[in-house]
Each structure stands twice: as C-alpha cells, then as structure tokens.
Write a protein that holds these residues in place. Structure first.
Motif, short mmCIF file in Angstrom:
data_model
loop_
_atom_site.label_atom_id
_atom_site.label_comp_id
_atom_site.label_asym_id
_atom_site.label_seq_id
_atom_site.Cartn_x
_atom_site.Cartn_y
_atom_site.Cartn_z
N ALA A 100 0.88 -1.28 0.13
CA ALA A 100 -0.13 0.14 0.03
C ALA A 100 1.01 1.28 0.15
O ALA A 100 0.60 2.28 -0.71
CB ALA A 100 -0.92 -0.05 1.18
N LEU A 101 1.77 1.37 0.94
CA LEU A 101 2.74 2.40 0.93
C LEU A 101 3.52 2.57 -0.28
O LEU A 101 3.90 3.69 -0.71
CB LEU A 101 3.88 2.38 2.05
CG LEU A 101 4.78 3.51 2.25
CD1 LEU A 101 3.95 4.67 2.41
CD2 LEU A 101 5.60 3.19 3.37
N PHE A 102 3.97 1.42 -0.82
CA PHE A 102 4.94 1.47 -2.21
C PHE A 102 3.95 2.12 -3.44
O PHE A 102 4.41 3.12 -4.13
CB PHE A 102 5.05 0.13 -2.57
CG PHE A 102 5.90 0.07 -3.64
CD1 PHE A 102 7.19 0.06 -3.74
CD2 PHE A 102 5.06 -0.46 -5.05
CE1 PHE A 102 7.94 -0.11 -5.24
CE2 PHE A 102 5.78 -0.37 -6.28
CZ PHE A 102 7.31 -0.26 -6.50
N GLU A 103 2.75 1.66 -3.62
CA GLU A 103 1.81 2.26 -4.64
C GLU A 103 1.63 3.35 -4.53
O GLU A 103 1.57 4.17 -5.24
CB GLU A 103 0.59 1.28 -4.51
CG GLU A 103 0.68 -0.10 -4.94
CD GLU A 103 1.36 -0.22 -6.32
OE1 GLU A 103 1.19 0.57 -7.33
OE2 GLU A 103 1.91 -1.49 -6.48
N ARG A 104 1.37 3.86 -3.19
CA ARG A 104 1.30 5.50 -2.80
C ARG A 104 2.29 6.21 -3.21
O ARG A 104 2.27 7.44 -3.77
CB ARG A 104 0.75 5.77 -1.46
CG ARG A 104 0.63 7.14 -0.93
CD ARG A 104 -0.34 7.91 -1.99
NE ARG A 104 -0.52 9.34 -1.81
CZ ARG A 104 -1.12 9.99 -0.74
NH1 ARG A 104 -2.26 9.14 0.03
NH2 ARG A 104 -1.35 11.17 -0.75
N LEU A 105 3.72 5.69 -2.79
CA LEU A 105 4.90 6.48 -3.13
C LEU A 105 5.26 6.46 -4.58
O LEU A 105 5.53 7.61 -5.17
CB LEU A 105 6.20 5.82 -2.54
CG LEU A 105 6.13 5.93 -0.97
CD1 LEU A 105 7.14 4.96 -0.35
CD2 LEU A 105 6.45 7.38 -0.50
N PHE A 116 13.40 2.15 -1.79
CA PHE A 116 13.93 1.72 -0.53
C PHE A 116 13.01 1.03 0.07
O PHE A 116 13.22 0.08 1.37
CB PHE A 116 14.79 2.71 0.24
CG PHE A 116 15.96 3.02 -0.54
CD1 PHE A 116 17.04 2.37 -0.29
CD2 PHE A 116 16.31 4.35 -1.42
CE1 PHE A 116 18.29 2.51 -1.09
CE2 PHE A 116 17.37 4.49 -1.75
CZ PHE A 116 18.50 3.62 -1.65
N THR A 117 11.70 1.10 0.25
CA THR A 117 10.67 0.62 0.86
C THR A 117 10.67 -0.91 0.62
O THR A 117 10.41 -1.73 1.38
CB THR A 117 9.02 1.35 0.75
OG1 THR A 117 9.14 2.72 1.21
CG2 THR A 117 8.11 0.55 1.43
N TRP A 118 10.56 -1.07 -0.91
CA TRP A 118 10.70 -2.70 -1.22
C TRP A 118 11.93 -3.20 -0.93
O TRP A 118 12.00 -4.24 -0.34
CB TRP A 118 10.42 -2.43 -2.80
CG TRP A 118 10.84 -3.77 -3.39
CD1 TRP A 118 10.27 -4.61 -3.65
CD2 TRP A 118 12.10 -4.13 -4.39
NE1 TRP A 118 10.55 -5.71 -4.45
CE2 TRP A 118 11.81 -5.26 -4.88
CE3 TRP A 118 13.26 -3.17 -4.71
CZ2 TRP A 118 12.81 -5.73 -5.71
CZ3 TRP A 118 13.87 -3.90 -5.59
CH2 TRP A 118 13.92 -5.27 -6.02
N LEU A 119 13.15 -2.29 -1.03
CA LEU A 119 14.48 -3.03 -0.88
C LEU A 119 14.76 -3.52 0.66
O LEU A 119 15.12 -4.63 0.79
CB LEU A 119 15.62 -1.93 -1.16
CG LEU A 119 16.95 -2.36 -0.92
CD1 LEU A 119 17.39 -3.22 -1.92
CD2 LEU A 119 17.94 -1.17 -1.01
#
Length: 222
Positions: A100-105, A116-119
């Motif tokens: 959810a955070l990744f898609e919003r970013l 970096f959220t994914w990493l």
C-alpha cells in the motif's frame, strides 16, 4: 459512544483504544470509521495518539485501514509516519502495508522512497539478485510486487520461470500461448530505478510455432 466521551474529555489515547475495539467488534462501522481516522491523521495531536496506539497494539483492521489511508490520505508524510511507527513497534509489518505504501509512493512520484521501501524487506537471496534489472536471469518466480518482475497472466497465455543449470545461476522465462487473442499485450513488466543516461538491454529469445508479425520484444517506458 464511549470513544466519543473520551474525545470530548480530550483523552485521545483512551478514545482511540475504544475506537479500536469498536472497529474490531463491528466491521460495518469501518467504512465510516476509516474516513474519520484519515481526517484525524491531519491533526498532529491525533497523529501522535495513533503512533502511541501502534506501539502496543496491532489492530485486526489495520491492514484494511492502511490500504484505505494510502489511497485517500492527502498528506503522504502522515502516512509515512504511521508506517514508521509500525516498523518500530515490534509487530511485523505486513506485505499489505508494504504494498500500500509502495503504490502510494509511486503514485506521488517518490521513486527513491518507493525503491527503498521495497528494498528494505528483501531476503538475502533477493538482495543478491539486485542490479539495474532485478533478477535478470529469472531465478525467482515473479513476485508481482515492488521493483520485482510482474506477470500478467490471462487465459491467452501462462508464464513461469525455469532453471536450466545445476547451480541455479541462470534460468529462462517460459511463455505458453493458448491460441486465444490476448487482452493484455504486456506479458512481463518491471519498474527500474535508473539515473538519466543511455542503456543497452541484451537478451535471448527463442520461439516455437509463434505466428505474430512483430514477434516478442522488450520496451522501455518512462
């Protein structure tokens, strides 16, 4: 009603605790409750109270709320603040929250933060496959997350990754076409985080009995 009482008494911690229980006991209240919580996120005192709640509790409805907030919250900073509170709480952050955070970013063009959220949640094996293209040798199944491979299976074709050496250092993406006309002509995708410049993409393709005017090709898009 008890939660509203504590709000009127300006005891935000007790109020939110009662709200947490109410949302767990009455899922029908969540649609309206989530809207109010997103509004609370705009106010520093309420946001701090939510952070304190997350230090000691992992509400059952949190994944649903965070996904809702990632879509509807106006302020990206408050969303990141709650995510950081979850990271420091000792409770495990879920894949739903990460996505959810990744898609919003990505939606807000915060490419580096999204990367970096994914990493930060990759396994050791996945970290060893980093490069300009992640897992360019097709060693892991498509994760359909973050900056990993994303497959778009449908009835017209199926995709899987196949290893073809004893030490699993290389593999191939195998695509079977059923003969039906694909609705989506994009078979595999991956987001890339690259500095401005010139790049060359190399690979090998082998087809069998594929009747298509343009065949298969890779495409860069920015």
């Amino acid at each position: 009603e008890i939660g509203q009482f504590w709000f009127r008494q300006h005891d935000l911690d007790r109020a939110l605790l009662h709200w947490m229980v109410a949302l767990e006991m009455n899922p029908a209240f969540q649609a309206e409750g989530f809207k109010d919580l997103v509004l609370f996120m705009r106010k520093p005192l309420y946001l701090e109270a939510l952070q304190r709640l997350l230090k000691t509790h992992h509400p059952l409805w949190w994944d649903s709320f965070f996904s809702y907030a990632a879509t509807h919250a106006e302020d990206l900073l408050s969303l990141k603040t709650l995510y950081e509170a979850r990271l420091s709480s000792g409770f495990e952050v879920t894949a739903i929250e990460e996505d959810a955070l990744f898609e919003r970013l990505m939606r807000d063009h915060q490419w580096a933060d999204a990367y970096f959220t994914w990493l930060n949640h990759l396994s050791t094996r996945e970290l060893n496959l980093l490069g300009n293209i992640f897992d360019g040798n097709f060693l892991l199944p498509p994760s359909n997350r973050g900056f990993g491979w994303r497959s778009h299976d449908e009835a017209a074709y199926s995709i899987f990754f196949k290893h073809h050496t004893a030490p699993k250092t290389s593999g191939e993406a195998v695509i079977y076409f059923t003969g039906a006309k694909p609705k989506n002509m994009t078979l595999l995708t991956q987001f890339l985080l690259l500095e401005p410049g010139r790049f060359r993409l190399k690979g090998e393709v082998m087809t069998e009995h594929l009747k298509a005017g343009e065949g298969l090709y890779w495409e860069f898009r920015d």
